[in-house]
Design an enzyme around this catalytic site. Structure first.
Site, mmCIF file in Angstrom:
data_model
loop_
_atom_site.group_PDB
_atom_site.id
_atom_site.type_symbol
_atom_site.label_atom_id
_atom_site.label_comp_id
_atom_site.label_asym_id
_atom_site.label_seq_id
_atom_site.Cartn_x
_atom_site.Cartn_y
_atom_site.Cartn_z
ATOM 1 N N GLY A 11 -26.503 -2.897 35.855
ATOM 2 C CA GLY A 11 -25.290 -3.725 35.791
ATOM 3 C C GLY A 11 -25.285 -4.538 34.505
ATOM 4 O O GLY A 11 -24.872 -5.694 34.484
ATOM 5 N N SER A 13 -23.572 -4.162 31.750
ATOM 6 C CA SER A 13 -22.420 -4.088 30.844
ATOM 7 C C SER A 13 -21.626 -5.386 30.773
ATOM 8 O O SER A 13 -20.784 -5.560 29.896
ATOM 9 C CB SER A 13 -21.502 -2.943 31.282
ATOM 10 O OG SER A 13 -21.094 -3.129 32.625
ATOM 11 N N ARG A 14 -21.854 -6.301 31.691
ATOM 12 C CA ARG A 14 -21.083 -7.563 31.624
ATOM 13 C C ARG A 14 -21.826 -8.666 32.401
ATOM 14 O O ARG A 14 -22.871 -8.408 33.029
ATOM 15 C CB ARG A 14 -19.679 -7.374 32.195
ATOM 16 C CG ARG A 14 -19.687 -7.091 33.678
ATOM 17 C CD ARG A 14 -18.291 -6.883 34.203
ATOM 18 N NE ARG A 14 -18.246 -7.152 35.624
ATOM 19 C CZ ARG A 14 -17.323 -6.685 36.451
ATOM 20 N NH1 ARG A 14 -16.352 -5.932 35.979
ATOM 21 N NH2 ARG A 14 -17.347 -6.991 37.732
ATOM 22 N N ASN A 62 -24.777 5.305 39.018
ATOM 23 C CA ASN A 62 -24.504 4.549 40.240
ATOM 24 C C ASN A 62 -25.850 4.238 40.897
ATOM 25 O O ASN A 62 -26.514 5.141 41.411
ATOM 26 C CB ASN A 62 -23.619 5.397 41.167
ATOM 27 C CG ASN A 62 -23.419 4.742 42.511
ATOM 28 O OD1 ASN A 62 -23.803 3.576 42.724
ATOM 29 N ND2 ASN A 62 -22.831 5.467 43.435
ATOM 30 N N VAL A 63 -26.234 2.969 40.886
ATOM 31 C CA VAL A 63 -27.578 2.617 41.385
ATOM 32 C C VAL A 63 -27.748 2.942 42.881
ATOM 33 O O VAL A 63 -28.871 3.062 43.356
ATOM 34 C CB VAL A 63 -27.928 1.129 41.126
ATOM 35 C CG1 VAL A 63 -27.974 0.825 39.648
ATOM 36 C CG2 VAL A 63 -27.001 0.178 41.873
ATOM 37 N N ASN A 89 -30.138 -6.022 38.640
ATOM 38 C CA ASN A 89 -29.071 -7.016 38.595
ATOM 39 C C ASN A 89 -27.745 -6.496 39.158
ATOM 40 O O ASN A 89 -26.905 -7.287 39.569
ATOM 41 C CB ASN A 89 -28.883 -7.454 37.128
ATOM 42 C CG ASN A 89 -27.568 -8.163 36.899
ATOM 43 O OD1 ASN A 89 -27.437 -9.356 37.168
ATOM 44 N ND2 ASN A 89 -26.554 -7.431 36.422
ATOM 45 N N TYR A 154 -23.064 -9.486 52.083
ATOM 46 C CA TYR A 154 -23.713 -9.849 50.815
ATOM 47 C C TYR A 154 -24.980 -10.672 51.072
ATOM 48 O O TYR A 154 -26.030 -10.416 50.470
ATOM 49 C CB TYR A 154 -22.702 -10.630 49.982
ATOM 50 C CG TYR A 154 -23.145 -11.055 48.601
ATOM 51 C CD1 TYR A 154 -23.206 -10.137 47.550
ATOM 52 C CD2 TYR A 154 -23.463 -12.390 48.327
ATOM 53 C CE1 TYR A 154 -23.583 -10.544 46.279
ATOM 54 C CE2 TYR A 154 -23.836 -12.797 47.058
ATOM 55 C CZ TYR A 154 -23.885 -11.871 46.033
ATOM 56 O OH TYR A 154 -24.261 -12.278 44.765
ATOM 57 N N ALA A 156 -26.798 -10.631 53.767
ATOM 58 C CA ALA A 156 -27.801 -9.739 54.361
ATOM 59 C C ALA A 156 -28.484 -8.920 53.276
ATOM 60 O O ALA A 156 -29.717 -8.769 53.267
ATOM 61 C CB ALA A 156 -27.142 -8.819 55.389
ATOM 62 N N LYS A 158 -28.737 -9.655 50.072
ATOM 63 C CA LYS A 158 -29.517 -10.503 49.163
ATOM 64 C C LYS A 158 -30.770 -11.045 49.855
ATOM 65 O O LYS A 158 -31.813 -11.210 49.213
ATOM 66 C CB LYS A 158 -28.647 -11.646 48.631
ATOM 67 C CG LYS A 158 -27.518 -11.185 47.694
ATOM 68 C CD LYS A 158 -28.033 -10.410 46.507
ATOM 69 C CE LYS A 158 -26.998 -10.262 45.393
ATOM 70 N NZ LYS A 158 -27.479 -9.399 44.294
ATOM 71 N N ILE A 187 -22.382 -18.999 39.217
ATOM 72 C CA ILE A 187 -22.439 -18.708 37.786
ATOM 73 C C ILE A 187 -21.070 -18.191 37.347
ATOM 74 O O ILE A 187 -20.433 -17.394 38.063
ATOM 75 C CB ILE A 187 -23.522 -17.635 37.493
ATOM 76 C CG1 ILE A 187 -24.871 -18.004 38.150
ATOM 77 C CG2 ILE A 187 -23.672 -17.408 35.993
ATOM 78 C CD1 ILE A 187 -25.520 -19.284 37.678
#
Ligand code: NAI
Length: 240
Positions: A11, A13-14, A62-63, A89, A154, A156, A158, A187
């Protein structure tokens, strides 16, 4: 300094991933930037990394796809010769209240945020094991530590990353490989656009402001070169 090391950033690229790639490059690491879709952005990040006189290349992958990750890691190994640092990330959100949450929203978020990290660790760890050295940093979230309404999927994923981090740390510690996590609070990135303008949210942050991607990248760079810290979760959240 990370001179001559090879770092893989998913991830990249940004947002936070782009800041991590550039931070590691600024400390001398060559960088493999894994991106999902936006090739132009990924190449721009590589160009900014290369301003630091390192090699940087972009890889579309695609991870969440085990076989694609296997192929991509093999390609990175062929291109760079090795992998010293892995930063998991890549992440997505599909927020919704638990009673309304669609099954796909749960599965997608688990697949990218949690299984994606497993896939990368699974395919990179062998390379690190052979050299008895390496550093893995997983980007979790404050949501995974204390929960957040509307983010059951999310949180769960993380929280799962925290468990993954701690088990992998114990398993690979005897081989000289560290595995830690960074848990950002709020962030300023595309992921939080619209959310962080809420004055109540900002008031809930003891430091009274949202964080910047660069501030997360600093913590990642620290953990990427810490030799006697493993299995830890470092919050970067302004005191939340
Ligand atoms: P972002 O949405 O700006 O960037 C996410 C990156 O992941 C993008 O480059 C995207 O292309 C990539 N990605 C998404 N799905 C992918 C897939 N299947 N395969 C490969 N790459 C994929 O998000 P941001 O804010 O930079 O977040 C980065 C990480 O930090 C995420 O894991 C996120 O959960 C975490 N985080 C972010 C916080 C924030 O406040 N922005 C707070 C806590 C954690």
């Amino acid at each position: 300094m990370l001179t001559g090391k090879v770092a893989v950033v998913t991830g990249g690229s940004r947002g936070i991933g782009a800041a991590i790639a550039q931070k590691l490059a600024s400390q001398g690491a060559n960088v493999a930037v894994i991106y999902a879709g936006n090739q132009e952005l990924a190449h721009q990040v590589c160009d900014r990394c290369q301003d630091h006189a390192v090699t940087a290349r972009a890889y579309r992958c695609n991870v969440a796809d085990f076989d694609q990750v296997k192929e991509t890691v093999a390609q990175i190994k062929a291109d760079f010769g090795t992998i010293d640092i892995l930063v998991n990330n890549a992440g997505i959100t599909r927020d919704g209240l638990i009673l309304m949450m669609k099954e796909e929203a749960f599965d997608e978020v688990l697949d990218v945020n949690l299984k994606g990290a497993f896939n990368l660790i699974r395919h990179c760890a062998g390379i690190m094991l052979r050299k008895k050295a390496g550093a893995i940093v997983n980007i979790t979230s404050v949501s995974g530590l204390v929960g957040n309404p509307g983010q059951a999927n999310y949180s769960a994923a993380k929280a799962g990353l925290v468990g993954l981090t701690k088990s992998v740390a114990r398993e690979l510690a005897p081989k000289g490989i560290t595995c830690n996590a960074v848990a950002p609070g709020f962030i300023e990135t595309d992921m939080t656009r619209g959310l962080i303008d809420n004055p109540d949210l900002v008031k809930s942050i003891p430091m009274g402001r949202v964080g910047q991607a660069e501030e997360v990248a600093e913590a990642v760079a620290f953990l990427a070169q810490a030799s006697y810290i493993t299995g830890q979760v470092l919050p970067v959240d302004g005191g939340m």
